[in-house]
Design a protein around this motif. Structure first.
Motif, mmCIF file in Angstrom:
data_model
loop_
_atom_site.group_PDB
_atom_site.id
_atom_site.type_symbol
_atom_site.label_atom_id
_atom_site.label_comp_id
_atom_site.label_asym_id
_atom_site.label_seq_id
_atom_site.Cartn_x
_atom_site.Cartn_y
_atom_site.Cartn_z
ATOM 1 N N GLY A 98 1.027 -1.271 -0.013
ATOM 2 C CA GLY A 98 -0.047 -0.137 0.110
ATOM 3 C C GLY A 98 0.759 1.218 -0.128
ATOM 4 N N VAL A 99 1.835 1.167 0.858
ATOM 5 C CA VAL A 99 2.807 2.387 0.751
ATOM 6 C C VAL A 99 3.618 2.601 -0.540
ATOM 7 C CG1 VAL A 99 5.046 3.358 1.850
ATOM 8 C CG2 VAL A 99 3.278 2.290 3.290
ATOM 9 N N CYS A 100 3.757 1.534 -1.245
ATOM 10 C CA CYS A 100 4.517 1.427 -2.681
ATOM 11 C C CYS A 100 3.375 2.202 -3.483
ATOM 12 C CB CYS A 100 4.674 0.156 -3.045
ATOM 13 S SG CYS A 100 6.423 -0.381 -2.173
ATOM 14 N N ALA A 101 2.226 1.754 -3.475
ATOM 15 C CA ALA A 101 1.197 2.333 -4.290
ATOM 16 C C ALA A 101 1.109 3.575 -3.909
ATOM 17 C CB ALA A 101 -0.015 1.620 -4.382
ATOM 18 N N LEU A 102 0.817 4.315 -2.723
ATOM 19 C CA LEU A 102 1.076 5.743 -2.424
ATOM 20 C C LEU A 102 2.192 6.454 -2.841
ATOM 21 C CD1 LEU A 102 -0.728 7.686 -0.982
ATOM 22 C CD2 LEU A 102 0.396 7.159 1.225
ATOM 23 N N ALA A 103 3.340 5.793 -2.848
ATOM 24 C CA ALA A 103 4.567 6.558 -3.213
ATOM 25 C C ALA A 103 4.486 6.861 -4.636
ATOM 26 C CB ALA A 103 5.717 5.866 -2.524
ATOM 27 N N THR A 104 3.905 5.690 -5.351
ATOM 28 C CA THR A 104 4.022 5.762 -6.653
ATOM 29 C C THR A 104 2.935 7.103 -7.294
ATOM 30 O OG1 THR A 104 4.205 3.544 -6.974
ATOM 31 C CG2 THR A 104 3.346 4.517 -9.079
ATOM 32 N N SER A 105 1.948 7.035 -6.466
ATOM 33 C CA SER A 105 0.971 8.054 -6.940
ATOM 34 C C SER A 105 1.292 9.409 -6.655
ATOM 35 C CB SER A 105 -0.553 7.765 -6.300
ATOM 36 O OG SER A 105 -1.283 6.608 -6.464
ATOM 37 N N VAL A 106 1.828 9.632 -5.550
ATOM 38 C CA VAL A 106 2.527 11.041 -5.213
ATOM 39 C C VAL A 106 3.689 11.218 -5.933
ATOM 40 C CG1 VAL A 106 3.605 12.210 -3.245
ATOM 41 C CG2 VAL A 106 1.940 10.572 -2.735
ATOM 42 N N ALA A 107 4.544 10.261 -6.355
ATOM 43 C CA ALA A 107 5.530 10.768 -7.331
ATOM 44 C C ALA A 107 5.191 11.194 -8.678
ATOM 45 C CB ALA A 107 6.581 9.581 -7.474
ATOM 46 N N TRP A 120 7.114 6.893 -15.146
ATOM 47 C CA TRP A 120 6.819 5.617 -14.666
ATOM 48 C C TRP A 120 7.420 4.562 -15.295
ATOM 49 C CZ3 TRP A 120 1.873 2.410 -16.076
ATOM 50 C CH2 TRP A 120 1.603 1.546 -15.058
ATOM 51 N N MET A 121 7.621 4.713 -16.496
ATOM 52 C CA MET A 121 8.346 3.857 -17.442
ATOM 53 C C MET A 121 9.945 3.553 -17.330
ATOM 54 S SD MET A 121 5.765 1.843 -18.445
ATOM 55 C CE MET A 121 6.554 0.806 -19.429
ATOM 56 N N ASP A 183 16.088 5.904 -11.931
ATOM 57 C CA ASP A 183 16.215 6.393 -11.004
ATOM 58 C C ASP A 183 14.853 6.974 -10.269
ATOM 59 O OD1 ASP A 183 18.909 5.712 -10.525
ATOM 60 O OD2 ASP A 183 19.350 7.560 -11.057
ATOM 61 N N SER A 184 13.710 6.814 -11.340
ATOM 62 C CA SER A 184 12.693 7.340 -10.650
ATOM 63 C C SER A 184 11.760 6.513 -9.767
ATOM 64 C CB SER A 184 11.668 7.350 -12.063
ATOM 65 O OG SER A 184 10.360 7.410 -11.575
ATOM 66 N N VAL A 185 11.174 7.333 -8.686
ATOM 67 C CA VAL A 185 10.663 6.959 -7.580
ATOM 68 C C VAL A 185 9.399 6.020 -8.205
ATOM 69 C CG1 VAL A 185 9.155 7.242 -5.576
ATOM 70 C CG2 VAL A 185 11.322 8.660 -5.989
ATOM 71 N N ALA A 186 8.676 6.503 -9.001
ATOM 72 C CA ALA A 186 7.564 5.822 -9.479
ATOM 73 C C ALA A 186 7.976 4.456 -10.154
ATOM 74 C CB ALA A 186 6.829 6.703 -10.390
ATOM 75 N N PHE A 187 9.113 4.488 -10.881
ATOM 76 C CA PHE A 187 9.562 3.443 -11.510
ATOM 77 C C PHE A 187 9.930 2.336 -10.443
ATOM 78 C CE2 PHE A 187 12.749 0.467 -13.307
ATOM 79 C CZ PHE A 187 12.340 0.334 -14.452
ATOM 80 N N VAL A 188 10.723 2.784 -9.638
ATOM 81 C CA VAL A 188 11.289 1.583 -8.619
ATOM 82 C C VAL A 188 10.081 1.004 -7.776
ATOM 83 C CG1 VAL A 188 12.555 1.427 -6.664
ATOM 84 C CG2 VAL A 188 13.310 2.941 -8.560
ATOM 85 N N THR A 189 9.192 2.162 -7.020
ATOM 86 C CA THR A 189 8.032 1.408 -6.345
ATOM 87 C C THR A 189 7.106 0.570 -7.051
ATOM 88 O OG1 THR A 189 7.062 3.591 -6.627
ATOM 89 C CG2 THR A 189 8.561 3.174 -4.678
ATOM 90 N N THR A 190 6.906 0.699 -8.353
ATOM 91 C CA THR A 190 5.854 -0.027 -9.117
ATOM 92 C C THR A 190 6.657 -1.299 -9.659
ATOM 93 O OG1 THR A 190 4.828 2.073 -9.976
ATOM 94 C CG2 THR A 190 4.443 -0.127 -11.283
ATOM 95 N N TRP A 191 7.624 -1.114 -10.493
ATOM 96 C CA TRP A 191 8.237 -2.228 -11.159
ATOM 97 C C TRP A 191 9.119 -3.014 -10.316
ATOM 98 C CZ3 TRP A 191 5.166 -2.787 -14.933
ATOM 99 C CH2 TRP A 191 4.584 -1.603 -15.713
ATOM 100 N N TYR A 192 9.773 -2.602 -9.336
ATOM 101 C CA TYR A 192 10.882 -3.404 -8.356
ATOM 102 C C TYR A 192 9.725 -4.406 -7.448
ATOM 103 C CZ TYR A 192 15.644 -1.549 -9.356
ATOM 104 O OH TYR A 192 16.677 -1.104 -9.670
#
Length: 213
Positions: A98-107, A120-121, A183-192
């Motif tokens: 859930g925190v990862c999804a929130l971080a992705t949205s905020v980023a 994101w990509m 190094d994008s936060v949205a990339f890391v929290t989503t795809w990792y």
């Protein structure tokens, strides 16, 4: 023989039992898996050329991956032996996702609308290859952990296989950060996170077959 004499006879010469060393063995297994994966990344993919200047983002990605592994580790430990409850450990995984999804949205909200897709990509025309490469690189750690877990005769083998896969994915992602150019936060929290989930699914399907006893 009186009862007291029998107790004294049984207790005579008894030495303290050796403390279980499974924690140290588990730590060694994870460290060896990380080293092997790092070598594979260095030889097979190569370390990103700007790793000196980008050491902070690389470190942050490695720390994120280590946190993911740390969230999974208590579940794997509980599944080593039968009958141990998972309880809050599963809740911790849900909170982490859930925190990862929130971080992705905020980023993504912090990016300009026309740049969100690239953030994101991981850039123009790029694809999140980490979803494929991290599971491949996780194989050595998964094999080591499976060999380690078999000694404890787990009974919930599908869950155990999934935990081994996810834990291996976290370790693999730590080493993969040396290569990853994004190094994008949205990339890391989503795809990792998705790559580690793929590792968990593969562990449930494949790893569980090697845990049967």
């Amino acid at each position: 023989m009186k009862t007291d004499d029998l107790i004294n006879a049984l207790s005579r010469g008894v030495e303290p039992t050796e403390r279980p060393r499974w924690r140290m063995n588990l730590a060694i297994t994870l460290i060896v898996g990380l080293i092997v994966t790092a070598v594979l990344v260095a030889i097979g993919l190569g370390v990103r050329p700007d790793i000196g200047a980008a050491r902070m983002p690389v470190m942050m990605k490695a720390m994120f991956s280590a946190l993911a592994a740390a969230v999974i580790l208590p579940i794997a430990v509980q599944l080593m032996k039968p009958g141990r409850p998972l309880g809050w450990r599963l809740v911790a995984v849900v909170i982490f996702v859930g925190v990862c999804a929130l971080a992705t949205s905020v980023a993504l909200m912090g990016e300009m609308p026309e740049e969100r897709w690239q953030a994101w990509m991981g850039g123009e025309g790029r694809a999140p290859w980490c979803v494929v490469l991290i599971p491949i690189l996780a194989a050595p750690t998964a094999a080591l952990l499976t060999w380690f877990m078999r000694a404890f005769t787990p009974t919930r083998i599908t869950l155990t296989g999934a935990a081994i896969g996810a834990l291996s994915g976290g370790v693999s992602a730590m080493a993969y950060a040396m290569y990853c150019p994004t190094d994008s936060v949205a990339f890391v929290t989503t795809w990792y996170t998705l790559a580690i989930a793929v590792c968990a699914a593969l562990g449930a399907l494949v790893g569980s077959k090697f845990l049967r006893w």
